[in-house]
Design a protein around this motif. Structure first.
Motif, short mmCIF file in Angstrom:
data_model
loop_
_atom_site.label_atom_id
_atom_site.label_comp_id
_atom_site.label_asym_id
_atom_site.label_seq_id
_atom_site.Cartn_x
_atom_site.Cartn_y
_atom_site.Cartn_z
N GLY A 74 38.94 72.83 93.51
CA GLY A 74 37.92 73.88 93.51
C GLY A 74 37.68 74.44 94.91
O GLY A 74 36.73 75.18 95.13
N ILE A 75 38.55 74.08 95.84
CA ILE A 75 38.43 74.55 97.22
C ILE A 75 39.08 75.93 97.31
O ILE A 75 40.21 76.12 96.88
CB ILE A 75 39.11 73.54 98.18
CG1 ILE A 75 38.30 72.25 98.20
CG2 ILE A 75 39.25 74.14 99.58
CD1 ILE A 75 39.04 71.06 98.75
N LYS A 76 38.34 76.89 97.86
CA LYS A 76 38.84 78.27 97.91
C LYS A 76 39.75 78.51 99.12
O LYS A 76 40.73 79.23 99.03
CB LYS A 76 37.67 79.25 97.99
CG LYS A 76 36.76 79.23 96.77
CD LYS A 76 37.26 80.15 95.67
CE LYS A 76 36.33 80.19 94.48
NZ LYS A 76 36.46 79.06 93.58
N GLU A 77 39.41 77.91 100.26
CA GLU A 77 40.16 78.21 101.48
C GLU A 77 40.45 76.94 102.26
O GLU A 77 39.55 76.20 102.63
CB GLU A 77 39.35 79.20 102.34
CG GLU A 77 40.13 79.82 103.46
CD GLU A 77 41.33 80.63 103.02
OE1 GLU A 77 42.41 80.45 103.60
OE2 GLU A 77 41.19 81.44 102.08
N ALA A 78 41.75 76.70 102.48
CA ALA A 78 42.18 75.55 103.28
C ALA A 78 43.53 75.93 103.89
O ALA A 78 44.27 76.71 103.31
CB ALA A 78 42.32 74.31 102.41
N PHE A 79 43.81 75.39 105.06
CA PHE A 79 45.12 75.67 105.65
C PHE A 79 45.75 74.38 106.16
O PHE A 79 45.05 73.42 106.47
CB PHE A 79 45.06 76.74 106.74
CG PHE A 79 44.25 76.36 107.95
CD1 PHE A 79 44.85 75.67 109.01
CD2 PHE A 79 42.91 76.69 108.04
CE1 PHE A 79 44.10 75.31 110.12
CE2 PHE A 79 42.16 76.33 109.16
CZ PHE A 79 42.76 75.64 110.20
N THR A 80 47.07 74.38 106.24
CA THR A 80 47.81 73.21 106.68
C THR A 80 47.59 73.02 108.18
O THR A 80 47.88 73.92 108.96
CB THR A 80 49.32 73.39 106.40
OG1 THR A 80 49.49 73.89 105.08
CG2 THR A 80 50.07 72.08 106.57
N LEU A 81 47.10 71.86 108.53
CA LEU A 81 46.84 71.54 109.93
C LEU A 81 48.02 70.77 110.52
O LEU A 81 48.42 71.01 111.65
CB LEU A 81 45.57 70.68 109.98
CG LEU A 81 44.88 70.47 111.30
CD1 LEU A 81 44.42 71.82 111.87
CD2 LEU A 81 43.68 69.56 111.10
N GLN A 82 48.57 69.88 109.72
CA GLN A 82 49.68 69.04 110.17
C GLN A 82 50.47 68.63 108.94
O GLN A 82 49.90 68.41 107.88
CB GLN A 82 49.11 67.80 110.88
CG GLN A 82 50.13 66.87 111.49
CD GLN A 82 50.64 65.83 110.51
OE1 GLN A 82 49.97 65.43 109.58
NE2 GLN A 82 51.87 65.40 110.71
N GLY A 129 50.56 65.31 104.79
CA GLY A 129 49.92 66.40 105.50
C GLY A 129 48.43 66.31 105.52
O GLY A 129 47.81 65.56 104.75
N VAL A 130 47.85 67.09 106.42
CA VAL A 130 46.41 67.21 106.54
C VAL A 130 46.06 68.69 106.41
O VAL A 130 46.65 69.53 107.10
CB VAL A 130 45.89 66.68 107.90
CG1 VAL A 130 44.37 66.79 107.97
CG2 VAL A 130 46.37 65.26 108.16
N TRP A 131 45.15 69.00 105.50
CA TRP A 131 44.67 70.37 105.31
C TRP A 131 43.25 70.47 105.81
O TRP A 131 42.43 69.58 105.55
CB TRP A 131 44.74 70.76 103.83
CG TRP A 131 46.04 71.36 103.44
CD1 TRP A 131 46.33 72.68 103.28
CD2 TRP A 131 47.28 70.66 103.17
NE1 TRP A 131 47.65 72.86 102.95
CE2 TRP A 131 48.26 71.63 102.87
CE3 TRP A 131 47.66 69.33 103.18
CZ2 TRP A 131 49.57 71.32 102.56
CZ3 TRP A 131 48.97 69.00 102.86
CH2 TRP A 131 49.91 69.99 102.57
N HIS A 132 42.98 71.54 106.55
CA HIS A 132 41.63 71.80 107.04
C HIS A 132 40.91 72.65 106.01
O HIS A 132 41.40 73.73 105.64
CB HIS A 132 41.69 72.53 108.39
CG HIS A 132 40.36 72.73 109.01
ND1 HIS A 132 39.55 71.69 109.38
CD2 HIS A 132 39.70 73.86 109.33
CE1 HIS A 132 38.44 72.18 109.89
NE2 HIS A 132 38.49 73.48 109.87
N ILE A 133 39.77 72.17 105.53
CA ILE A 133 39.02 72.86 104.50
C ILE A 133 37.98 73.76 105.16
O ILE A 133 37.19 73.30 105.99
CB ILE A 133 38.32 71.83 103.56
CG1 ILE A 133 39.37 70.94 102.88
CG2 ILE A 133 37.44 72.53 102.53
CD1 ILE A 133 38.80 69.70 102.22
N LEU A 134 37.99 75.02 104.79
CA LEU A 134 37.01 76.00 105.30
C LEU A 134 36.07 76.35 104.17
O LEU A 134 36.43 77.15 103.31
CB LEU A 134 37.73 77.26 105.79
CG LEU A 134 38.79 77.10 106.87
CD1 LEU A 134 39.56 78.39 107.03
CD2 LEU A 134 38.16 76.68 108.17
#
Length: 135
Positions: A74-82, A129-134
């Motif tokens: 249900g997360i709308k925005e996240a990007f790959t950090l590592q 991987g690690v995703w940063h959740i915005l």
């Protein structure tokens, strides 16, 4: 979100908006509760010398799958950090399958494991991987 409605929603979104997704021919077959599965057929344009799937293409497929495992929460925005991959075997026999699972989630980060399999269901690559959740 049942696994097919999530998969269909992601396929429709990416088919419309991402040329790379369309070019690769990747498709979601499952997406729910922090888990996503994609499949992809062999395509000569995606290979390197020797007719094996290019490592960059494997990364891209694993990245799409991991990203949408995160979004299936249900997360709308996240990007790959590592993201790191261990390549264990060449990928030559399709259909290729990528399975991602969010193994831990905090308020700002999602930690994801992604596995890549060839058509024989042999594990060919393992990614974390690690995703940063915005949000």
């Amino acid at each position: 979100l049942d696994h097919m409605s999530g998969a269909n929603e992601f396929n429709e979104l990416l088919e419309r908006s991402e040329h790379l997704f369309r070019f690769m021919g990747i498709r979601f077959v499952e997406a729910k509760e922090g888990r996503a599965v994609t499949v992809m057929d062999y395509k000569e344009e995606l290979t390197r010398i020797g007719g094996i799937l290019h490592g960059g293409i494997i990364f891209t497929a694993m990245d799409y799958t991991g990203s949408y495992a995160v979004r299936s929460l249900g997360i709308k925005e996240a990007f790959t950090l590592q993201f790191s991959i261990t390549f264990m075997r060449q990928m030559k026999k399709s259909p290729f399958k990528f399975e991602a699972e969010v193994i831990r989630r905090t308020k700002t980060y999602a930690f994801v494991e992604v596995r890549a399999y060839d058509g024989d269901r042999t594990l060919c690559a393992l990614g974390n991987g690690v995703w940063h959740i915005l949000e």
